[in-house]
Motif scaffolding. Structure first.
Motif, PDB file in Angstrom:
ATOM      1  N   ASN A   1      31.221  39.224  32.482  1.00 50.26           N
ATOM      2  CA  ASN A   1      31.312  39.495  34.102  1.00 50.26           C
ATOM      3  C   ASN A   1      30.901  38.208  34.689  1.00 50.26           C
ATOM      4  O   ASN A   1      30.829  36.879  34.296  1.00 50.26           O
ATOM      5  CB  ASN A   1      30.204  40.257  34.571  1.00 50.26           C
ATOM      6  CG  ASN A   1      28.623  39.368  34.146  1.00 50.26           C
ATOM      7  OD1 ASN A   1      29.059  39.236  33.035  1.00 50.26           O
ATOM      8  ND2 ASN A   1      27.467  39.691  34.428  1.00 50.26           N
TER       9      ASN A   1
ATOM     10  N   HIS B   1      38.988  44.566  29.651  1.00 52.10           N
ATOM     11  CA  HIS B   1      40.377  43.848  29.388  1.00 52.10           C
ATOM     12  C   HIS B   1      40.445  45.209  27.927  1.00 52.10           C
ATOM     13  O   HIS B   1      40.083  45.051  27.100  1.00 52.10           O
ATOM     14  CB  HIS B   1      40.143  42.739  28.855  1.00 52.10           C
ATOM     15  CG  HIS B   1      40.101  41.424  29.936  1.00 52.10           C
ATOM     16  ND1 HIS B   1      39.044  41.405  30.880  1.00 52.10           N
ATOM     17  CD2 HIS B   1      41.503  41.007  30.644  1.00 52.10           C
ATOM     18  CE1 HIS B   1      39.396  40.169  31.841  1.00 52.10           C
ATOM     19  NE2 HIS B   1      40.477  40.301  31.862  1.00 52.10           N
TER      20      HIS B   1
ATOM     21  N   ARG C   1      38.604  46.482  37.277  1.00 50.38           N
ATOM     22  CA  ARG C   1      37.545  45.198  38.113  1.00 50.38           C
ATOM     23  C   ARG C   1      36.760  45.895  38.667  1.00 50.38           C
ATOM     24  O   ARG C   1      37.269  47.013  39.822  1.00 50.38           O
ATOM     25  CB  ARG C   1      38.255  44.261  38.363  1.00 50.38           C
ATOM     26  CG  ARG C   1      37.073  43.340  38.587  1.00 50.38           C
ATOM     27  CD  ARG C   1      37.773  42.185  39.612  1.00 50.38           C
ATOM     28  NE  ARG C   1      38.904  42.726  40.976  1.00 50.38           N
ATOM     29  CZ  ARG C   1      38.200  42.871  42.389  1.00 50.38           C
ATOM     30  NH1 ARG C   1      36.941  41.862  42.268  1.00 50.38           N
ATOM     31  NH2 ARG C   1      38.895  43.006  43.226  1.00 50.38           N
TER      32      ARG C   1
ATOM     33  N   ASP D   1      31.766  40.895  39.867  1.00 50.56           N
ATOM     34  CA  ASP D   1      32.393  41.878  39.546  1.00 50.56           C
ATOM     35  C   ASP D   1      33.000  41.444  37.236  1.00 50.56           C
ATOM     36  O   ASP D   1      32.474  40.465  37.031  1.00 50.56           O
ATOM     37  CB  ASP D   1      34.086  40.136  39.544  1.00 50.56           C
ATOM     38  CG  ASP D   1      34.511  40.310  40.886  1.00 50.56           C
ATOM     39  OD1 ASP D   1      33.844  41.373  41.272  1.00 50.56           O
ATOM     40  OD2 ASP D   1      35.124  39.735  41.524  1.00 50.56           O
TER      41      ASP D   1
ATOM     42  N   PRO E   1      43.843  42.869  31.584  1.00 51.70           N
ATOM     43  CA  PRO E   1      43.221  43.552  32.305  1.00 51.70           C
ATOM     44  C   PRO E   1      43.233  45.099  32.522  1.00 51.70           C
ATOM     45  O   PRO E   1      44.442  45.216  32.601  1.00 51.70           O
ATOM     46  CB  PRO E   1      43.552  42.913  33.601  1.00 51.70           C
ATOM     47  CG  PRO E   1      44.573  42.389  32.992  1.00 51.70           C
ATOM     48  CD  PRO E   1      45.247  41.956  32.208  1.00 51.70           C
TER      49      PRO E   1
ATOM     50  N   TYR F   1      34.495  42.653  34.350  1.00 55.19           N
ATOM     51  CA  TYR F   1      35.783  42.808  34.096  1.00 55.19           C
ATOM     52  C   TYR F   1      36.550  43.625  32.842  1.00 55.19           C
ATOM     53  O   TYR F   1      35.215  43.410  32.185  1.00 55.19           O
ATOM     54  CB  TYR F   1      36.767  41.385  34.184  1.00 55.19           C
ATOM     55  CG  TYR F   1      36.847  40.809  34.849  1.00 55.19           C
ATOM     56  CD1 TYR F   1      37.833  40.725  35.676  1.00 55.19           C
ATOM     57  CD2 TYR F   1      35.552  39.656  35.410  1.00 55.19           C
ATOM     58  CE1 TYR F   1      37.726  39.530  37.282  1.00 55.19           C
ATOM     59  CE2 TYR F   1      35.548  39.301  36.571  1.00 55.19           C
ATOM     60  CZ  TYR F   1      36.578  38.526  37.589  1.00 55.19           C
ATOM     61  OH  TYR F   1      36.806  38.245  38.628  1.00 55.19           O
TER      62      TYR F   1
END
Length: 191
Positions: free
Chosen positions: A38, A70, A79, A66, A76, A68
């Motif tokens: 984050n 992955h 999000r 945010d 990615p 994230y």
């Protein structure tokens, strides 16, 4: 524009893409691996928005946090923007449940994250919900004697590995497996 019309709008398109990317991360063997982190995305407009801690600036800034996700290869997946600036540990189970919803109840899922998520309560909740996790241990932690490490090779690098101890989460939350990896320094001679 046709793509937005066919999918029903931006949020539905984003959710559909995230589902596809999550399912693409399934592993042939072992768990599907996801890394979660984050960061605060600063806001520079003129409206008043909530402030949160931005580590890169080492200060409080207006913006949104945010989270994230992955896949194992660093691609990615999705999000999540959260204006309430919840801690990473508070968002781990909701993110894990979203991954579980996309992959199905039988899929093994391994979540990797940094120390920000390494708190006893979320670790126990993830373990109890059937998720596997790997993270850094938060200080203070007991030192491990050099003799306890066994040489092994991980991803082509010789390291010391120790995994015989269990770590107690305290307050009746049970234990988690503790793995310690110690990089081996190699001497480089010039000349």
């Amino acid at each position: 524009g046709r793509l937005i019309e066919q999918t029903g709008g931006g949020p539905l398109l984003a959710a559909g893409m995230a589902g596809r990317l999550i399912r693409a991360a399934r592993a042939d063997e072992g768990p599907a691996v996801f890394y979660i982190d984050n960061h605060l995305r600063p806001y520079t407009g003129k409206e008043v928005v909530r402030k949160g801690w931005r580590m890169q600036d080492r200060r409080v800034r207006p913006g949104t946090s945010d989270y994230y996700v992955h896949d194992e290869d660093g691609c990615p997946v999705f999000r999540m923007a959260v204006p309430s600036h919840d801690s990473l540990s508070a968002q781990l189970l909701p993110i894990a449940n979203r991954l579980r919803a996309a992959l199905g109840a039988d899929e093994r899922i391994l979540l990797a994250f940094d120390r920000a998520g390494a708190h006893a309560e979320p670790l126990a909740a993830l373990r109890d919900a059937g998720f596997e996790v790997v993270t850094y241990e938060r200080k203070p932690y007991p030192a491990i004697e050099q003799a306890a490490f066994q040489l092994t090779t991980i991803c082509g690098e010789v390291v010391g590995l120790h995994e015989s101890r269990l770590r107690n989460l305290g307050d009746g939350r049970g234990r988690v497996r503790r793995i310690a990896i110690q990089p081996r320094q190699t001497r480089v001679y010039s000349g």
